[in-house]
Scaffold this active site. Sequence first.
Site, PDB file in Angstrom:
ATOM      1  N   ASP A   1      -5.884  10.653   3.091  1.00  0.00           N
ATOM      2  CA  ASP A   1      -6.691   9.567   3.666  1.00  0.00           C
ATOM      3  C   ASP A   1      -8.077  10.087   4.054  1.00  0.00           C
ATOM      4  O   ASP A   1      -9.088   9.428   3.836  1.00  0.00           O
ATOM      5  CB  ASP A   1      -6.014   8.991   4.926  1.00  0.00           C
ATOM      6  CG  ASP A   1      -4.708   8.277   4.588  1.00  0.00           C
ATOM      7  OD1 ASP A   1      -4.542   7.849   3.442  1.00  0.00           O
ATOM      8  OD2 ASP A   1      -3.865   8.161   5.506  1.00  0.00           O
TER       9      ASP A   1
ATOM     10  N   GLU B   1       3.827   0.978   0.308  1.00  0.00           N
ATOM     11  CA  GLU B   1       2.531   0.825   0.958  1.00  0.00           C
ATOM     12  C   GLU B   1       1.753  -0.325   0.316  1.00  0.00           C
ATOM     13  O   GLU B   1       2.035  -0.742  -0.802  1.00  0.00           O
ATOM     14  CB  GLU B   1       1.709   2.125   0.822  1.00  0.00           C
ATOM     15  CG  GLU B   1       2.290   3.300   1.594  1.00  0.00           C
ATOM     16  CD  GLU B   1       1.266   4.416   1.830  1.00  0.00           C
ATOM     17  OE1 GLU B   1       0.058   4.200   1.590  1.00  0.00           O
ATOM     18  OE2 GLU B   1       1.695   5.496   2.275  1.00  0.00           O
TER      19      GLU B   1
ATOM     20  N   HIS C   1       1.454   2.451   6.297  1.00  0.00           N
ATOM     21  CA  HIS C   1       2.415   3.556   6.205  1.00  0.00           C
ATOM     22  C   HIS C   1       3.784   3.005   6.590  1.00  0.00           C
ATOM     23  O   HIS C   1       4.128   2.983   7.769  1.00  0.00           O
ATOM     24  CB  HIS C   1       2.038   4.693   7.171  1.00  0.00           C
ATOM     25  CG  HIS C   1       0.814   5.459   6.790  1.00  0.00           C
ATOM     26  ND1 HIS C   1       0.221   6.380   7.638  1.00  0.00           N
ATOM     27  CD2 HIS C   1       0.079   5.463   5.648  1.00  0.00           C
ATOM     28  CE1 HIS C   1      -0.837   6.911   7.020  1.00  0.00           C
ATOM     29  NE2 HIS C   1      -0.944   6.371   5.833  1.00  0.00           N
TER      30      HIS C   1
ATOM     31  N   HIS D   1      -4.743   0.308   5.166  1.00  0.00           N
ATOM     32  CA  HIS D   1      -3.501   0.430   4.409  1.00  0.00           C
ATOM     33  C   HIS D   1      -2.321   0.660   5.335  1.00  0.00           C
ATOM     34  O   HIS D   1      -2.486   0.840   6.537  1.00  0.00           O
ATOM     35  CB  HIS D   1      -3.594   1.459   3.274  1.00  0.00           C
ATOM     36  CG  HIS D   1      -3.704   2.894   3.712  1.00  0.00           C
ATOM     37  ND1 HIS D   1      -4.918   3.515   3.882  1.00  0.00           N
ATOM     38  CD2 HIS D   1      -2.757   3.822   4.010  1.00  0.00           C
ATOM     39  CE1 HIS D   1      -4.707   4.774   4.250  1.00  0.00           C
ATOM     40  NE2 HIS D   1      -3.408   4.989   4.354  1.00  0.00           N
TER      41      HIS D   1
HETATM   42 ZN    ZN Z   1      -2.473   6.796   4.560  1.00  0.00          ZN
END
Ligand code: ZN
Length: 160
Positions: free
Chosen positions: A110, A36, A99, A97
């Site tokens: 999150d 990530e 995944h 962000h």
């Molecule tokens: Zn996430």
Amino acid sequence: MNNSIFTESNQRFKVSIPDQILNKVKELCESSFPNETGGILIGNYSEELKCANVSEIIVAPSDSKSGPTWFLRGTSGVKKKLDRLWFDKKYYIGEWHYHPDCSSNLSSQDIKQMINISNNENYKCPEPILLIVGGKTNLWEYSTYVFPKGKAFVHLDTIK
Ligand SMILES: [Zn+2]
């Protein structure tokens, strides 16, 4: 310049992201795969305050840490950058962000992180946005959410 617009059916919240910025985010995700990555969304609000216009991003600060299913955004240099941007009327408006090779749906972690930000006076951002990129090269997907302080989060659909 083309923008992707994310909104809900009654258009209470709207987020506009230039394709140029989405492309940059995709490049960052590609180079971070299979881990990530993420960072900060910078921008401002339209006069009626209901459209957040993303105008740039901050890439993962050097003290960020990540694995294939987790990302901890660091804070190194962030305050300095935000203070500088403030003078250009560009503000912290949320987080983004990646995944890797997964759905762009938000995780319970999150949600916790974003609620903390909406309640954190330091961010001066009572309605932070979360952009999650899922998938991988040629199979990208996006999800965008708003977290109004003290209320349930809202999922925004792409209307492009
Ligand atoms: Zn996430």
